[in-house]
Design an enzyme around this catalytic site. Structure first.
Site: not given
Ligand code: MV4
Length: 449
Positions: A158, A164-165, A202, A208, A237, A292, A295
């Site tokens: 990573k 966020g992938g 992994y 999630h 998402k 933050r 959504v």
């Protein structure tokens, strides 16, 4: 309390923040790009300022334009919403130097948590379990091999500046590890100008699960339960719900307390989210913090009754949280569906354009957070989300029944949306039984053809 706030965002979240401000008696200044003259919240704002051309880099990410607008409109604070400048510590510093309050965490906290290696260090120091892996950054190929062999394949490489992938590589053996290590570093360097990478075990097909937190400037930190966001496609998402269908009360408490410890250790303020992976044995591991509002925040608002945007504004103004941990009770089940202007039958291809018909669902248990209206043209320049349909009912089973009813009621003509996908997902036995993980959508589309 603030007298006047600038909203440095667009779409539904700008409308959501406008609504919170109205209820608090705060004036709003709406900024918009040349492609966004028709945004709904501009009609409710006390003042509107055009900040530049359509591309985000020239408008919603344009720091000098935003600061100029804030100075001219004489605001005391800026709410960044999500995306854009919401986790940009440089922007927070600029706001501070201009004597404008940033409605979010302090700059140094955003910077620390934005570095995923530092975030993991903070987590470990706070006794929060994280995914087993390298102890900090991995410098070279030899160290990468040593770490991977020690923790055992498969591993995930990573980017420290990622999240966020973005910039992740799975490795199942020494050969793919060496290739993945160099690829991940090159990708991280070009995407973030920081090639730092780290390695984790992994976790196969995790769920999630994330914890919502709120923190004020007086050291009070609470958690507001979890959201299960396992239904994703390419790290976007699609559906979020609370509570997580498979989490026990003991796990929920442990995860919530872990999130609060982490927030306290980081000196967190404002609303935030602590992300965990839940493995198939029910063990959870911290992965990152989203510094933050997100959504999916309405899911938590529905089950707790706490207005997260209002709390965010209040604590930024120096007020104390209006709730204690004991006040927070999760009631019923909430679920959110992201209505995106995308065609789920054409690989989620964006479908901007004119909304010819819009009938929003309503009735018991239904919340519709949207800036869309009949005659609105969805611009092609930004995120494709046009509405969030949020259902809140006493039980998950009832919430799914209301969701079906509401999705059938809703009608958007002129553009393709994700509505049709959700109507099909709601018939799927795995989803009905709450048996979803991060591979659900790929398997779902694999099965369909
Ligand atoms: C992982 C993982 C498996 N093992 N970390 C993707 C988004 C970022 N926040 C973290 N992600 C993952 N980290 C380890 N050690 C699998 C993912 C992951 C994922 C996580 C949450 C939701 C959807 C996902 C889809 C693919 C991969």
């Amino acid at each position: 309390m603030f007298r006047r706030i600038l909203i440095a965002n667009r779409g539904e979240i700008a409308l959501r923040i406008t609504r919170a401000c109205k209820e608090l008696g705060i004036e709003t200044v709406a900024v918009y790009s040349e492609a966004d003259r028709d945004l709904l919240h501009l009609r409710y704002a006390d003042e509107t300022v055009c900040i530049g051309p359509a591309p985000s880099s020239e408008s919603y990410l344009n720091v000098p334009a935003l600061i100029a607008a804030a100075e001219i409109a004489d605001v005391e604070a800026i709410h960044p919403g999500y995306g854009f400048l919401s986790e940009n510590s440089h922007f927070v510093e600029v706001c501070q130097s201009c004597n404008i309050r940033f409605i979010g965490p302090p700059a140094d906290v955003i910077a620390a948590l934005g570095d995923k290696v530092r975030a993991k260090e903070i987590a470990r120091a706070a006794g929060v379990p994280d995914v087993p892996g390298s102890d900090g950054p991995v410098k070279d190929e030899a160290e990468a091999l040593a770490v991977a062999r020690q923790i055992g394949y498969p591993v995930l490489i990573k980017a420290a500046a990622g999240g966020g992938g973005r910039g992740m590589r799975v490795a199942h053996n020494d050969v793919s590890l060496v290739n993945g290590f160099h690829a991940a570093r090159a990708e991280a360097e070009s995407a973030f100008k920081d090639s730092t990478v780290y390695i984790e075990k992994y976790i196969d097909r995790p769920r999630h699960v994330e914890i919502q937190i709120l923190a004020d400037q007086h050291g009070n930190v609470v958690h507001l339960g979890e959201r299960d966001c396992s239904m994703q496609r390419r790290h976007q998402k699609l559906v979020e719900e609370s509570p997580c269908p498979v989490l026990s009360d003991e796990q929920r408490t442990a995860m919530g307390e872990a999130a609060v410890r982490l927030a306290k250790a980081a000196g967190y303020q404002s609303a935030g989210t602590v992300e965990f992976l839940l493995d198939r044995d029910g063990k959870f591991y911290f992965i990152e913090v989203n510094a933050r509002i997100q959504v999916e925040h309405p899911v938590t608002e529905e089950v707790t009754g706490v207005d997260l945007i209002r709390e965010m504004i209040r604590v930024a103004a120096g007020e104390r949280l209006s709730v204690t941990q004991d006040d927070i009770k999760v009631t019923g089940h909430a679920i959110e569906f992201r209505i995106n202007a995308e065609d789920p039958d054409a690989a989620f291809k964006p479908s901007p354009g004119l909304i010819e018909t819009l009938i929003a669902p309503a009735g018991p248990g239904v919340r519709w957070d949207s800036h869309a209206y009949q005659g609105y043209r969805v611009p092609p320049h930004y995120d494709s989300m046009v509405a969030k349909l949020i259902i809140h009912r006493a039980t998950r089973r009832e919430a799914l029944a209301t969701a079906r009813r509401a999705l059938e009621e809703m009608c958007i003509e002129g553009i393709a949306t994700t509505r049709s996908l959700f109507l099909r997902v709601l018939e799927h036995s795995d989803f009905i039984n709450g048996e979803i993980d991060t591979g659900f959508i790929d398997r779902f589309f694999g099965q369909q053809r």
